[in-house]
Motif scaffolding. Structure first.
Motif, PDB file in Angstrom:
ATOM      1  N   UNK A   1      55.999  24.131  70.058  1.00 46.75           N
ATOM      2  CA  UNK A   1      55.846  22.791  70.618  1.00 46.75           C
ATOM      3  C   UNK A   1      56.023  22.831  72.131  1.00 46.75           C
ATOM      4  N   UNK A   2      55.300  21.942  72.799  1.00 49.25           N
ATOM      5  CA  UNK A   2      55.439  21.797  74.245  1.00 49.25           C
ATOM      6  C   UNK A   2      55.274  20.319  74.599  1.00 49.25           C
ATOM      7  N   UNK A   3      56.373  19.640  74.781  1.00 51.87           N
ATOM      8  CA  UNK A   3      56.367  18.244  75.200  1.00 51.87           C
ATOM      9  C   UNK A   3      57.146  18.163  76.507  1.00 51.87           C
ATOM     10  N   UNK A   4      56.435  17.841  77.573  1.00 51.57           N
ATOM     11  CA  UNK A   4      57.057  17.815  78.896  1.00 51.57           C
ATOM     12  C   UNK A   4      57.142  16.372  79.377  1.00 51.57           C
ATOM     13  N   UNK A   5      58.357  15.860  79.417  1.00 49.00           N
ATOM     14  CA  UNK A   5      58.617  14.500  79.893  1.00 49.00           C
ATOM     15  C   UNK A   5      59.770  14.553  80.876  1.00 49.00           C
ATOM     16  N   UNK A   6      59.771  13.610  81.795  1.00 44.60           N
ATOM     17  CA  UNK A   6      60.824  13.595  82.827  1.00 44.60           C
ATOM     18  C   UNK A   6      62.209  13.508  82.208  1.00 44.60           C
ATOM     19  N   UNK A   7      62.322  12.718  81.158  1.00 45.38           N
ATOM     20  CA  UNK A   7      63.651  12.497  80.580  1.00 45.38           C
ATOM     21  C   UNK A   7      63.944  13.405  79.397  1.00 45.38           C
ATOM     22  N   UNK A   8      62.913  13.955  78.788  1.00 42.64           N
ATOM     23  CA  UNK A   8      63.151  14.698  77.559  1.00 42.64           C
ATOM     24  C   UNK A   8      62.062  15.757  77.380  1.00 42.64           C
TER      25      UNK A   8
END
Length: 369
Positions: A134-141
């Motif tokens: 998985x690769x989920x790139x978010x500022x907070x998480x």
């Protein structure tokens, strides 16, 4: 064609070295949301055939949401006219090293698998399966989970991991694999001494994703030594353009390699799947590729920055659009049994994504050599 023991007691991989065409024989659709042993059947994204036991393995890409990560076993009954029927014979959970089932993303998102491909090895009597991570790139998480290639017993028990090269590591920056575009297909070769695994889409450092125009868009095919479980070579494979524009124009669209299958003599059957929003069918193109003259790009960090390489050669075998039938999200292929006329067979399977308007298709083809 089917795996067998020769006079030197060597179990050989299936082959169709002189394949020139494939002929469509028939379709079988698995009922939507079929219940089997307290599980929901669907999301079948990989298939392989154990010829000795006449048994099929089908991996489910359910990320432990409906039921824990699993594969199914089945019998498929084939006649000269096509697929007569099929019967599921078992369901097995793939287990973590601690012998527990894999969690879903609400339980433990860092260890939730994304199963895609499965192959049976009659030499070790084990299975190998791949997870895209998985690769989920978010500022907070930000969530980064590396892909994996895992050997298990036929009862689902963890045996060991293949050692993936550094360029398959997930990063928060645009480096390495893209989300949901990683280890989609695999195939044993060289009498089960070699395992080939492919990314579905290009690594960030290798260039852009496929688009509507014909540009240099390359995925990587990774060659592993089965005994040492190490990566020994990598090859560039050029993707076709996306087959149809999306509707609306900014809607989701993709073309990538969903499975590969060794046909012998350093040749692979490569399956490209193109899908665009606004059009329910997928476009499935099958190519015969040759690795003999391709450059080993294992030490090439970026195909965007270094174009001094030769990709694998490819020749179109079949565009399933030409069959004149509805083709869904085909993601897996395997050699099947020898047909009544003595010819070899290929079976394809479609991942219906657990959606009622998609089909879990089985497609049977005769190999023409």
């Amino acid at each position: 064609m089917i795996s067998h023991v020769n006079s030197q007691n060597i179990i050989t991989t299936p082959s169709a070295k002189n394949i020139s065409a494939i002929k469509f024989l028939g379709e079988y659709d698995i009922p939507f949301n079929l219940k089997y042993k307290n599980t929901t059947v669907g999301g079948l994204s990989g298939i392989d055939y154990d010829a000795q036991n006449k048994l099929y393995y089908m991996i489910c890409d359910d990320r432990s949401e409906k039921n824990p990560a699993r594969f199914y076993t089945a019998k498929i009954f084939i006649t000269a006219k096509g697929i007569d029927s099929m019967r599921f014979t078992g369901v097995v959970n793939m287990l973590q090293p601690n012998n527990t089932v894999y969690p879903n993303n609400k339980q433990d998102a860092w260890h939730t698998p994304d199963p895609e491909a499965i192959r049976y090895n009659p030499v070790t009597k084990q299975l190998v399966w791949s997870s895209e991570g998985e690769r989920i790139v978010k500022a907070a998480d930000t969530l980064l989970e590396n892909p994996s290639v895992i050997a298990i017993t036929v009862k689902g028990k963890f045996k060991n991991n293949f050692q993936l090269p550094a360029n398959l590591t997930m990063h928060p920056t645009e480096q390495g694999p893209r989300q949901n575009g990683v280890l989609e297909g695999m195939s044993f070769a060289d009498n089960y001494k070699t395992l080939y695994v492919n990314t579905e889409e290009p690594l960030y450092e290798d260039g852009q994703r496929a688009g509507l125009e014909d540009v240099d868009t390359y995925i990587r095919i990774f060659k592993f030594d089965v005994e040492s479980k190490t990566n020994t070579a990598q090859y560039a494979y050029k993707l076709e353009p996306i087959a149809y524009a999306a509707n609306p124009a900014n809607g989701f669209k993709i073309n990538g390699v969903t499975d590969i299958l060794s046909v012998g003599n350093n040749k692979l059957l490569v399956m490209e799947r193109s899908f665009s929003t606004g059009r329910l069918p997928s476009t499935i193109k099958l190519f015969i590729t040759t690795l003999d003259t391709a450059t080993n790009i294992k030490d090439v960090q970026s195909l965007k920055e270094n174009n001094n390489f030769v990709p694998v050669t490819k020749k179109l075998l079949l565009n399933m659009d030409d069959l004149g039938i509805y083709i869904d999200n085909i993601e897996g292929v395997t050699f099947g049994p020898v047909l009544p006329n003595g010819h070899k067979s290929l079976l394809f399977i479609a991942d219906n994504n657990f959606f009622p308007f998609e089909k879990a298709q089985l497609l049977l083809f005769e190999v023409v050599e």
